[in-house]
Enzyme design. Structure first.
Site, PDB file in Angstrom:
ATOM      1  N   LYS A  30      36.235 -55.983  60.520  1.00 15.75           N
ATOM      2  CA  LYS A  30      37.701 -56.045  60.930  1.00 15.75           C
ATOM      3  C   LYS A  30      37.882 -54.853  62.106  1.00 15.75           C
ATOM      4  O   LYS A  30      37.283 -53.904  62.263  1.00 15.75           O
ATOM      5  CB  LYS A  30      38.445 -55.276  59.681  1.00 15.75           C
ATOM      6  CG  LYS A  30      39.834 -55.153  60.035  1.00 15.75           C
ATOM      7  CD  LYS A  30      40.801 -54.652  58.756  1.00 15.75           C
ATOM      8  CE  LYS A  30      42.382 -55.005  58.924  1.00 15.75           C
ATOM      9  NZ  LYS A  30      43.072 -54.594  57.554  1.00 15.75           N
ATOM     10  N   SER A  60      47.107 -57.636  56.214  1.00 14.83           N
ATOM     11  CA  SER A  60      46.620 -57.541  57.591  1.00 14.83           C
ATOM     12  C   SER A  60      45.218 -57.981  57.884  1.00 14.83           C
ATOM     13  O   SER A  60      44.608 -58.241  59.080  1.00 14.83           O
ATOM     14  CB  SER A  60      46.814 -56.191  58.197  1.00 14.83           C
ATOM     15  OG  SER A  60      45.849 -55.391  57.513  1.00 14.83           O
ATOM     16  N   SER A 111      46.772 -55.239  52.155  1.00 13.94           N
ATOM     17  CA  SER A 111      46.143 -55.975  53.265  1.00 13.94           C
ATOM     18  C   SER A 111      44.573 -56.534  53.012  1.00 13.94           C
ATOM     19  O   SER A 111      44.116 -57.313  53.882  1.00 13.94           O
ATOM     20  CB  SER A 111      45.892 -55.075  54.347  1.00 13.94           C
ATOM     21  OG  SER A 111      47.310 -54.963  55.013  1.00 13.94           O
TER      22      SER A 111
END
Lengths: 95, 493
Positions: free
Chosen positions: B78, B158, B182
């Site tokens: 990420k 997210s 998330s």
């Protein structure tokens, strides 16, 4: 406690965010909708409740107050939009 | 599609160790899959050269009979994790050009254990969002679609890039982060497994901060076993993060095989919210039956402050965000927009660099922390947070080992839907089942629970006692065995 347009501008100034006058009413609506949503917390009885400071109880570790890292100013400044001789360059702040 | 990309992380790792194929081969297979999947927009930056370099080093170690527990396994990272000498953006314009001179602790653990980096994954800007639509690099498209429809769906957020990449077989597993859901919400939307460990289980050092008292790192993977192997490497003490717990990391993979015999699983009445679909209710009951059939006792429990978690979160998280994001000033890194003086430079830089959702949260956070409002909002929210945590403590003190809830109130929705919403609170409701866990600092796991009538995946959430991720893996494995392995979508992109 709904916010007015003057408050939106004051908060934006505190947050160092430039806001166009034409965007203020829109922001005001959004902020007021969030504030209306969190208003329900007033229903909760919080008398004698300690505010949370640490979600997992743990003792803060301490270390010796000594220099453990550093000595690479070129790495520290390499991402700066503007730098000179390992200094960060900013607009003039003192006349 | 290459067979190698179809392997689970555990299978890939075992195949590499047995030298059935090389890390270079599986890495090349993933690089090809990533190139062919650009329409999904899961990656912000592909790093094929670095991946092949790391794979060659892994192959050299494997040839000597050496190698760590993830030796040669290709992963996605990420883009909230700082990676040395590799661009890190947090999906924000304000970090334009930022190349960290250091590596986050969690990613350094993965490289220590032999993993290979394929690239940096897309996310909501600064991890603020639930649909991966606030990214400055555009939305991520889910590999899932409703049968017979070409409507593009969100992968959740997210960690939308992480979830989409894992479900589309673009990496063996991925790192993610979770501040309010998330990891668990995108895992639920994409039929993947995601775990947010206990606050303090993973180091936050080198991960771009959003709300420091809530942020935690964790993995997204295709199976419980894969998630266990990932967390095993990611977790562990780090003196660079004083909130990182100095506790041994248990053997999570072994824990996953433990079963649930004798465990007490709580079902909280307060999670039956208005407007929840009948499908999700039915799935929840069915999942409780799976656990019962495997020997667990299922009991009703009460978490009375549940409904106050979301409003309290939307005070605490923006407050911490406004404070953390004060560092983006156009001086030390990232974007700078010139101004007539230094204040004007700050204001123009931040207005141009932050997207709409991030600006909104900074403003709310600044307001609730400002003089005259601090007690009414921030202090009250911190007290409510104590009550939310106390709810869980009471349930666990009564002998309950873990709590079972749905992960999300709905399945994935179409791309663009959130932009049409004029009320930001509507989007925040996505996190209603997940934020409680962050507020209480507990571990939470999302595991595929089944599918809705349109064939879209739905996730179930298990919430554990502090630092007891083992029970979540054990119960998650029972659910995975009962539901069966998810069949991910065939390539249409």
């Amino acid at each position: 406690m709904p916010v007015d347009t003057a408050t939106v501008k004051r908060i934006a100034r505190l947050a160092r965010l430039a806001v166009d006058d034409k965007d203020v009413p829109h922001l005001q609506n959004e902020l007021n909708s969030i504030l209306a949503f969190v208003e329900q917390l007033n229903e909760v009885n919080v008398d004698n409740v300690e505010p949370m400071t640490s979600v997992t109880p743990m003792e803060m570790k301490k270390r010796q107050d000594g220099v453990t890292d550093g000595g690479y100013a070129d790495l520290v400044t390499r991402n700066a939009p503007e730098s000179e001789d390992h200094f960060f360059v900013v607009p003039k702040v003192v006349e | 599609m290459s067979e190698l990309t179809q392997l689970t992380l555990a299978e890939a790792r075992d195949g590499l160790k047995a030298r059935k194929f090389s890390s270079a081969e599986i890495t090349r297979a993933y690089i090809a899959a990533i190139e062919a999947a650009r329409p999904l927009n899961a990656f912000i930056l592909e790093t094929p050269e670095k991946a092949l370099e790391m794979a060659a080093a892994s192959d050299a170690r494997l040839a000597k009979g050496d190698g760590g527990p993830l030796e040669g396994v290709p992963l996605g990272i990420k883009d909230l994790y700082c990676t040395r000498d590799v661009q890190t953006t947090a999906a924000s314009r304000i970090l334009t050009g930022f190349v960290p001179p250091y590596e986050s602790t969690v990613t350094s653990h993965l490289w220590r254990d032999g993993a290979v980096m394929l690239g940096k994954l897309n996310l909501d800007e600064f991890a603020m969002g639930s649909a991966n639509e606030t990214s400055a690099f555009g939305p991520v498209i889910s590999p899932w679609r409703v049968a017979g429809s070409d409507v593009k769906l969100v992968p959740g957020g997210s960690s939308g890039g992480s979830a989409a990449a894992v479900a589309a077989h673009l990496c063996a597993a991925a790192t993610a982060t979770d501040t309010g859901g998330s990891i668990r919400q995108p895992a639920a939307f994409t039929g993947t497994v995601g775990i947010k460990p206990t606050y303090g289980r993973c180091s936050r050092w080198g991960i771009v901060a959003f709300a420091s008292s809530l942020d935690q790192a964790g993995p997204i993977a295709r199976t419980i076993e894969d998630a266990a192997l990932m967390l095993q490497s990611m977790a562990g003490h780090d003196p660079m993060d004083t909130t990182c717990a100095d506790l041994p990391v248990p053997d999570y993979r072994a824990a996953a095989g433990r079963g649930v015999k004798g465990l007490k699983i709580g079902i909280p009445e307060e999670y039956r919210v208005d407007g929840m679909s009948g499908e999700i209710l039915a799935l929840w009951n069915r999942t409780a039956d799976y656990l019962k059939d495997a020997g667990a006792e299922v009991v009703p429990v009460s978490l009375p402050h549940t409904r106050y978690a979301l409003p309290a979160y939307y005070i605490v998280a923006p407050a911490e965000c406004s404070s953390n994001l004060a560092r983006y000033d156009g001086v030390r890194y990232g974007l700078r927009v010139p101004g007539k003086d230094i204040i004007d430079m700050y204001e123009k830089t931040r207005a141009a660099g932050f997207g709409r959702e991030v600006r909104r949260r900074i403003l709310i956070g600044t307001y609730v922390l400002s003089a005259g409002y601090y007690d009414a909002y921030y202090e009250r929210a911190r007290k409510v947070r104590t009550l939310i945590k106390r709810d869980f403590e009471d349930v666990y003190a009564s002998g309950v080992h873990a709590v079972l809830t749905p992960a999300t109130p709905t399945a994935a929705f179409p791309v663009g839907e959130s932009a049409r919403q004029t009320d930001p609170v509507e989007m925040y409701l996505n996190d209603v089942f997940t934020v409680t866990v962050n507020m209480a600092g507990l571990p939470g796991l999302s595991v595929p629970g089944g599918f809705d009538s349109r064939g879209l995946p739905l996730g179930m959430q298990l919430i554990g006692r502090p630092f007891d991720e083992e029970t979540l893996f054990a119960a998650g494995q029972v659910i995975e065995n009962a539901v069966g392995r998810v069949r991910y979508p065939e390539k249409w992109w």
